[in-house]
Write a protein that holds these residues in place. Structure first.
Motif: not given
Length: 535
Positions: A433-437
């Motif tokens: 999972v890659f969460i980019q703000v």
């Protein structure tokens, strides 16, 4: 733009004495660069051996395609000429003849040229020459030399191309800083060519490590991935020749380069020797942002294959790091047990480590300065409360990439604010999972440069677009100001406005209730994925 070159041999027999040009074998070189053609001189001996010379001229062309390593060559014989075998829909420069240059300038992002034959470098003049001869027949060569005896020796220039081997050709500003190479085809009449100081048996790829090199995004997007795209079909039998060579670059990326080539790179400007190659590619192919288009690759290679190459490059070093840490841990444990025999048993330490490893691992890429998460500590505590094992990374230019790779390749999820460090998603395993703000005003860049490429790698991508109240700009501008209400209109004013307002002038304070929902969903996704993996 030079699409391809073609040699055409005119018929040697059946001509009258009054037609001097037709009496002499003429090698005609066509291109959209430029070429020179001088009026042939009358050579009595050449008339006698004209038919023999025609045959001898054809022989090297017919067999030149069967060299040990050929980048592009596919020929067929059509009646009395050697022609390029090109289908109507074949790509530009899919095959070239010996002693020639073909340049493909059709790409928006980069130009690329191909050279084949007797290739020799001359770094002092930023030149690469490929030599071709009128004939390989010893007797005719002797006759030409005798006729030219006492005259000034001259190498006739047949074609001249210029290229800057960097993959951002649409950006005039940065391209002005890139060194330009002169690619020249010369006809060597008298056999006097530049001496070879180093003779290579494999092709060369010429590239620039200038421009935006120094920024990790550009180092991968503009350099390493295009280099993989351009070189992988050569199976490491290639020499990289670098313009704007940097020692620090070799230290940082030597592990990757060694997986692409069996030979040490050459510093084009610093190495004044004449290097000779059988073939050369000048410039790099590039497909899109941080990706590899499998439809354009030999063997349908994709960004997953590039990821596997990173695995091969970094894991030898990572195994060494793990062994060092295990030795240090054993020494610390022995010291502690000797000082406090009843404080901790080895079994208790192992149990604690196993419990830690069962938790999904979340890596936070922390930023200093602009676009930092102001409540990062609170966010980390929330993630730990949800059930993550959290590791915070603060990489800088001196951080060893193998250590970053190890942290991310062993993680289940990564969180970071939009910026060059998001390039490290390439180090993650597919299905992570890659969460980019995404701060205000960075939507397009965040999705284009990192979000879409991450999905192509097979990551579960989550783009968290902050609300105006989560931006530090919220306290600096009125609620109705376009900076908060309409970032697109601000970005439309130009890059300098985007950089000043949204990239350099903004920090983030996450709404943890809102952001926590993404963390919960990520944790749930990872837990279910891991459960399926053990079933």
């Amino acid at each position: 733009m030079v699409h391809y070159q073609r040699y055409q041999l005119r018929k040697c027999g059946g001509v009258g004495e009054e037609d001097e040009e037709a009496q002499t074998l003429v090698l005609e070189f066509g291109s959209s660069g430029y070429y020179k053609r001088t009026k042939p001189k009358i050579l009595p001996l050449l008339f006698v051996f004209s038919l023999v010379s025609c045959s001898l001229l054809l022989v090297p062309h017919l067999f030149s395609c069967f060299s040990t390593i050929s980048l592009l060559c596919t020929f067929e014989v059509e009646n009395d000429r050697v022609a390029v075998d090109r289908e109507a829909d074949a790509p530009i420069c899919d095959s070239i003849s010996n002693g020639s240059i073909c340049c493909d300038r059709s790409g928006f992002r980069s130009d690329i040229c191909f050279m084949r034959g007797d290739i020799r470098t001359k770094s002092a003049s930023s030149s690469i020459f490929v030599y071709t001869s009128d004939t390989d027949d010893d007797f005719i060569s002797y006759s030409l030399a005798k006729e030219g005896e006492g005259a000034e020796e001259k190498e006739e220039e047949l074609q001249h191309e210029k290229i800057k081997p960097y993959t951002r050709k649409w950006e005039t500003g940065v391209m002005d800083t890139i060194g330009e190479l002169d690619l020249v085809v010369k006809k060597d009449k008298y056999g006097r060519r530049h001496h070879c100081d180093v003779q290579h048996s494999v092709p060369a790829i010429f590239l620039s490590t200038g421009g935006y090199t120094g920024n990790v995004y550009h180092e991968f997007n503009d350099g390493l991935i295009p280099l993989y795209i351009t070189s992988q079909h050569l199976n490491k039998k290639v020499v990289f020749v670098m313009l704007e060579y940097h020692n620090w670059y070799m230290t940082k990326y030597g592990d990757i380069l060694s997986r692409l080539s069996d030979y040490p790179p050459i510093d084009f400007s610093g190495d004044k020797r004449t290097h000779c190659f059988p073939e050369a590619i000048v410039g790099l192919r590039i497909h899109d942002e941080l990706t590899v288009d499998s439809s354009q690759m030999q063997g349908s290679k994709s960004i997953l294959d590039f990821h596997n190459l990173l695995d091969q490059a970094y894991w030898p070093r990572i195994r060494g790091l793990i062994q060092d840490e295990e030795r240090e841990a054993q020494l610390r444990l022995k010291e502690r047990v000797s000082l406090f025999p009843s404080s901790l048993s080895p079994e208790a330490g192992e149990q604690k480590q196993e419990e830690k490893e069962k938790k999904p691992k979340l890596v936070v890429i922390s930023r200093n300065g602009s676009r930092a998460i102001m409540n990062e500590d609170a966010m980390v505590k929330l993630a730990e409360k949800i059930g993550f094992q959290v590791e915070v990374l603060r990489p800088d230019r001196t951080t060893e990439l193998a250590k970053i790779y190890r942290a991310l390749n062993s993680s289940d999820a990564m969180i970071g604010v939009h910026g060059a460090a998001m390039t490290h998603f390439l180090f993650m395993r597919p299905c992570s999972v890659f969460i980019q703000v995404i701060p205000l005003g960075t939507d397009w860049a965040a999705e284009t440069y990192y979000g879409e490429p991450a999905m192509k790698l097979g990551l579960k991508y989550v783009g968290y677009k902050i609300l105006p109240r989560e931006s530090s700009l919220y306290g600096q501008y009125d609620r109705d100001d376009p900076v908060l209400r309409d970032p697109k209109s601000v970005n439309a004013k130009g890059w300098q406005f985007t950089k000043k307002v949204y990239l350099d002038g903004q920090n983030v304070e996450l709404d943890l209730r809102r952001f926590g929902k993404r963390l919960f969903r990520a944790y749930d996704y990872i837990s279910k994925k891991n459960q399926r993996a053990v079933q």
